[in-house]
Design an enzyme around this catalytic site. Structure first.
Site, PDB file in Angstrom:
ATOM      1  N   HIS A  17       0.805  -0.918  -0.118  1.00  0.00           N
ATOM      2  CA  HIS A  17      -0.489  -0.169   0.077  1.00  0.00           C
ATOM      3  C   HIS A  17       0.857   1.158  -0.016  1.00  0.00           C
ATOM      4  O   HIS A  17       1.564   1.500   0.721  1.00  0.00           O
ATOM      5  CB  HIS A  17      -0.147   0.452   1.251  1.00  0.00           C
ATOM      6  N   GLU A  74       1.680   3.976   2.768  1.00  0.00           N
ATOM      7  CA  GLU A  74       1.919   3.478   4.037  1.00  0.00           C
ATOM      8  C   GLU A  74       4.061   3.887   3.757  1.00  0.00           C
ATOM      9  O   GLU A  74       4.926   2.869   4.400  1.00  0.00           O
ATOM     10  CB  GLU A  74       1.133   2.292   4.091  1.00  0.00           C
ATOM     11  N   ARG A  88      -3.180   5.032  -2.431  1.00  0.00           N
ATOM     12  CA  ARG A  88      -2.879   3.227  -1.607  1.00  0.00           C
ATOM     13  C   ARG A  88      -2.722   2.387  -2.865  1.00  0.00           C
ATOM     14  O   ARG A  88      -1.936   1.540  -2.381  1.00  0.00           O
ATOM     15  CB  ARG A  88      -4.824   3.381  -1.111  1.00  0.00           C
ATOM     16  N   HIS A 136       2.590  -3.619   6.963  1.00  0.00           N
ATOM     17  CA  HIS A 136       1.772  -2.090   6.575  1.00  0.00           C
ATOM     18  C   HIS A 136       2.340  -1.323   7.774  1.00  0.00           C
ATOM     19  O   HIS A 136       2.839  -1.763   8.906  1.00  0.00           O
ATOM     20  CB  HIS A 136       0.668  -2.718   6.667  1.00  0.00           C
ATOM     21  N   GLU A 159       1.526  -4.613  11.014  1.00  0.00           N
ATOM     22  CA  GLU A 159       0.799  -3.699  10.970  1.00  0.00           C
ATOM     23  C   GLU A 159       2.322  -2.355  11.686  1.00  0.00           C
ATOM     24  O   GLU A 159       1.529  -2.126  12.976  1.00  0.00           O
ATOM     25  CB  GLU A 159      -0.457  -2.838  11.362  1.00  0.00           C
TER      26      GLU A 159
END
Length: 416
Positions: free
Chosen positions: A181, A184, A236, A303, A378
């Site tokens: 993405h 990020e 994104r 991410h 994440e």
């Protein structure tokens, strides 16, 4: 006929200009609300379907009652929604008052191309590509570049292989990737930092580096990443064209439970799964590369944000047969990470810890390639800056994540 052709030309011209123009976020706010009951969740999910001038960009999507939802919105939309939020009983808190100010602070750093690569700053795609060539040339006895494919916009997608083995028999392999993405940024920056440490500090990390052949893809979504530097910092998706809309979510495009719950069939949606599984050349060829690697034991797709270490499944809240081992590996990683700077990560399955998301990378590597230890991670933070994490957090993120990967690699070796 002439009128139709003229209209089509005007629409096409607007579309081309929109793709090439710079989008600014002056006065945009990031607002946090906490749904207190199921009706609040339904109201928030209804906002996800809006497009155009009324679009709300969900940084943390609606998941469950009592769990924060973060949304970026224009000043005009904020004015309209603020009263509604209060009427609903989900009182909003402004987390970021001006998104553009944080964007400017991140991007506009003078970088001397003649100087050594600065791991403490975010870098353009061309700077990253130059670093990849330089570091593999410098450590040619341990590292090499490998080309995966050309992107939709004809950019080369390169990875780095680190292997210190002199044996003809392949070692167990480990794949790490960042930037699927594109907005990020902490993801590629963290992967780059860890790769640099593995080579620059090889003697100190020898046991760790020697334990696997490492395949590292710093920037997966190269077209999208370029767009975030030259056009739309909050972009994104990929850059493929689908009618009047652009891009596919590359983490909804994998050929495993494709386009089920947690993905969209709307080409204008940020979670658009694409017209078919593996429709995106980037996703298809990364998958082909992964499938070609023998003895692949570990996979991590990095991410941001919210500090989660997640394992399959993403497409369902049901747990896979290997979940106990997978989650214990995640716990080992989280414990090692926390020991560095005190940063707390949660671990669990994707669908249970964050939300249902079908067609994801980790589900495919586990479900189709039998890579038992497959994760989606994440990184920092918990929402104070979100996708716009300041550059002074790159090194701390890299330091703690490297220790997490070291702990996970050891766990995998001991628990095959």
């Amino acid at each position: 006929m002439m009128r139709v052709s003229t209209l089509a030309l005007v629409v096409l011209t607007i579309f081309v200009l929109a793709r090439g123009s710079e989008i600014r976020y002056d006065g945009y706010k990031v607002v946090r609300v906490v749904p207190q009951k199921y009706e609040h969740l339904l109201a928030l999910k209804a906002l996800q379907g809006q497009t155009g001038h009324d679009k709300v960009d969900f940084w943390l999507a609606p998941r469950q009652v009592g769990v924060p939802v973060d949304m970026s919105m224009s000043p005009e939309v904020f004015q309209r929604l603020y009263a509604s939020f209060n009427l609903w009983g989900i009182f909003p808190t402004v987390i970021i008052d001006d998104v553009q100010k944080l964007i400017d602070a991140q991007k506009y750093v003078t970088y001397d191309v003649e100087a050594d690569f600065d791991y403490s700053q975010y870098h353009t795609l061309s700077e990253i590509e130059a670093w990849m060539k330089n570091i593999t040339d410098t450590y040619s006895d341990k590292a090499s570049l490998f080309e995966i494919t050309k992107s939709y916009e004809a950019r080369t997608i390169n990875g780095i292989k680190i292997s210190t083995s002199t044996s003809p028999d392949p070692r167990p392999a480990f794949w790490m990737e960042g930037g699927i993405h594109s907005r990020e940024w902490i993801s590629p920056a963290t992967v780059i930092y860890m790769t640099g440490q593995m080579l620059d500090n090889y003697e100190a990390l020898k046991d760790f580096v020697d334990s696997y052949d490492w395949y590292i893809l710093p920037v997966f979504n190269v077209d999208g990443y370029e767009r975030t530097w030259n056009g739309d910092r909050m972009w994104r998706k990929t850059m493929s064209v689908h009618g009047i809309c652009t891009g596919v979510d590359p983490n909804r495009n994998w050929d495993f439970h494709w386009n089920e719950n947690g993905a969209s069939s709307d080409p204008c949606s940020d979670t658009y799964a694409g017209p078919s599984a593996f429709s995106e050349i980037e996703v298809k060829e990364v998958a082909n590369k992964i499938a070609s690697i023998a003895n692949l034991k570990g996979f991590i797709d990095f991410h941001s944000f919210y500090q989660y270490w997640m394992s399959p499944w993403g497409y369902t809240t049901e747990l896979p047969k290997d979940f106990k081992d997978m989650d214990e590996g995640g716990k080992a990683a989280c414990d090692a990470l926390e020991a560095v700077h005190g940063t707390k990560f949660e671990h669990g399955s994707i669908a249970n810890i964050i939300y249902v998301a079908s067609g994801s990378s980790a589900d495919w590597t586990y479900g189709k390639q039998d890579i038992k230890y497959s994760y989606g991670v994440e990184l920092r933070d918990r929402g104070e800056y979100g996708f716009l994490l300041p550059a002074d957090q790159i090194i701390p993120s890299g330091e703690e994540t490297l220790q997490a990967v070291i702990a996970l690699a050891k766990f995998i070796t001991n628990n095959p």
